[in-house]
Design an enzyme around this catalytic site. Structure first.
Site, PDB file in Angstrom:
ATOM      1  N   ASN A 176       0.826  -1.194   0.000  1.00 23.78           N
ATOM      2  CA  ASN A 176       0.000   0.000   0.000  1.00 23.78           C
ATOM      3  C   ASN A 176       0.868   1.254   0.000  1.00 23.78           C
ATOM      4  OD1 ASN A 176      -1.808   2.090   0.451  1.00 23.78           O
ATOM      5  ND2 ASN A 176      -2.861   1.131   2.149  1.00 23.78           N
ATOM      6  N   ILE A 210      -6.123  -0.367  -1.062  1.00 19.67           N
ATOM      7  CA  ILE A 210      -6.564   1.024  -1.093  1.00 19.67           C
ATOM      8  C   ILE A 210      -7.412   1.259   0.154  1.00 19.67           C
ATOM      9  CG2 ILE A 210      -7.752   2.842  -2.354  1.00 19.67           C
ATOM     10  CD1 ILE A 210      -7.476   1.274  -4.896  1.00 19.67           C
ATOM     11  N   ASP A 211      -6.963   2.163   0.999  1.00 20.60           N
ATOM     12  CA  ASP A 211      -7.698   2.508   2.215  1.00 20.60           C
ATOM     13  C   ASP A 211      -8.391   3.848   1.990  1.00 20.60           C
ATOM     14  OD1 ASP A 211      -6.701   0.227   3.415  1.00 20.60           O
ATOM     15  OD2 ASP A 211      -4.997   1.272   4.319  1.00 20.60           O
ATOM     16  N   VAL A 212      -9.709   3.870   2.173  1.00 21.41           N
ATOM     17  CA  VAL A 212     -10.515   5.039   1.826  1.00 21.41           C
ATOM     18  C   VAL A 212     -11.360   5.480   3.018  1.00 21.41           C
ATOM     19  CG1 VAL A 212     -12.264   5.933   0.239  1.00 21.41           C
ATOM     20  CG2 VAL A 212     -10.655   4.199  -0.552  1.00 21.41           C
ATOM     21  N   PHE A 227      -6.070   7.130   1.811  1.00 22.88           N
ATOM     22  CA  PHE A 227      -5.066   7.260   2.863  1.00 22.88           C
ATOM     23  C   PHE A 227      -4.019   6.152   2.758  1.00 22.88           C
ATOM     24  CE2 PHE A 227      -8.332   9.934   4.494  1.00 22.88           C
ATOM     25  CZ  PHE A 227      -7.753  10.790   5.421  1.00 22.88           C
TER      26      PHE A 227
END
Length: 254
Positions: free
Chosen positions: A103, A129-131, A142
């Site tokens: 990531n 993918i951190d949202v 993020f």
């Protein structure tokens, strides 16, 4: 094997497993290897482990624990956290990890995805993918375990990751993670419609209905479960478990 993969996702902090809420408040769950043994007995098809402090603490993955996990697991094992170099990834595959999850490094070195995919194959490279949805309803991406906001559009970023060679996307809604409030279907559908690679939905599952919706409405290729497989129920104690397979098959059958 289930038609749609349903993957327990375990969070590693130091030598122990924890569970977070919105990427905060880590609560103790148990020993990683003992937990893996239980999932062996439950015959899950795949297992994911994420070290939530390795990147921010600027340390390598805990190869000792990961070696023990790889030796213990009967199912394919994916790992993310602190993978910053080709040698880090190479060592993962050498000890028996089947997929690496990356990531934060992708924002500084997007070419790292291409390098890994070219050597190990796209199928072995998962990009997370951190949202987080802000107070205005806008999705923001993020990195660094939810600590650093990135100036990218989530849909454009997902498309770029696919072009760079990612084999799968692990999509986590930070605002749903650990809440038992269900998946962010709108977010997940926007990404599954934008890319052709599998999207693993993560964050918020509380029951079979949530899983059914994210597969049938969100078009998720796979579903990641956290709280639902380490607690008895919301607000209750630790209990490593997995949904009834027949009920699960019925729920996700398209």
């Amino acid at each position: 094997m289930l038609q749609t993969r349903v993957i327990p996702c375990l969070l590693l902090k130091d030598d122990s497993l924890v569970k977070t809420i919105n990427f905060k408040k880590p609560g103790y769950i148990g020993d990683p290897v003992n937990t893996a043994r239980i999932f062996n007995e439950l015959e899950v098809d795949e297992l994911a482990v994420l070290d939530i402090t390795a990147t921010n603490n600027k340390r390598q993955p805990n190869f000792k624990i990961l070696s023990e996990l790889a030796n213990e697991c009967f199912m394919p094992l994916a790992y993310g956290g602190g993978i910053r170099t080709f040698d880090d990834a190479k060592k993962m595959f050498q000890i028996g990890i089947e997929k690496v999850i990356i990531n934060t490094i992708t924002f500084d070195k997007p070419e790292f995805i291409t390098q890994l995919a070219a050597h190990f194959g796209n199928q072995a490279i998962v990009v997370a993918i951190d949202v987080k949805k802000n107070m205005f309803g806008k999705y923001q991406v993020f990195s660094n375990s939810g600590r650093k906001k990135q100036k990218v559009n989530v849909i454009d970023w997902a498309k770029k990751l696919e072009q760079l060679g990612a084999g799968e996307i692990l999509l986590t809604a930070i605002h749903q993670e650990g809440t038992w409030n269900g998946f962010d279907i709108e977010l997940i559908e926007s990404i599954t419609n934008a890319v052709d690679i599998p999207v693993i939905a993560n964050g918020g599952a509380a029951n079979l209905k949530d899983i059914e919706q994210v597969v049938k409405k969100g078009n998720a290729s796979a579903v990641s479960l956290g709280s639902m497989v380490v607690y008895q129920n919301k607000g209750m104690g630790v209990l490593v478990n997995f949904p009834n397979r027949k009920e699960l098959e019925s729920a996700i059958r398209k």
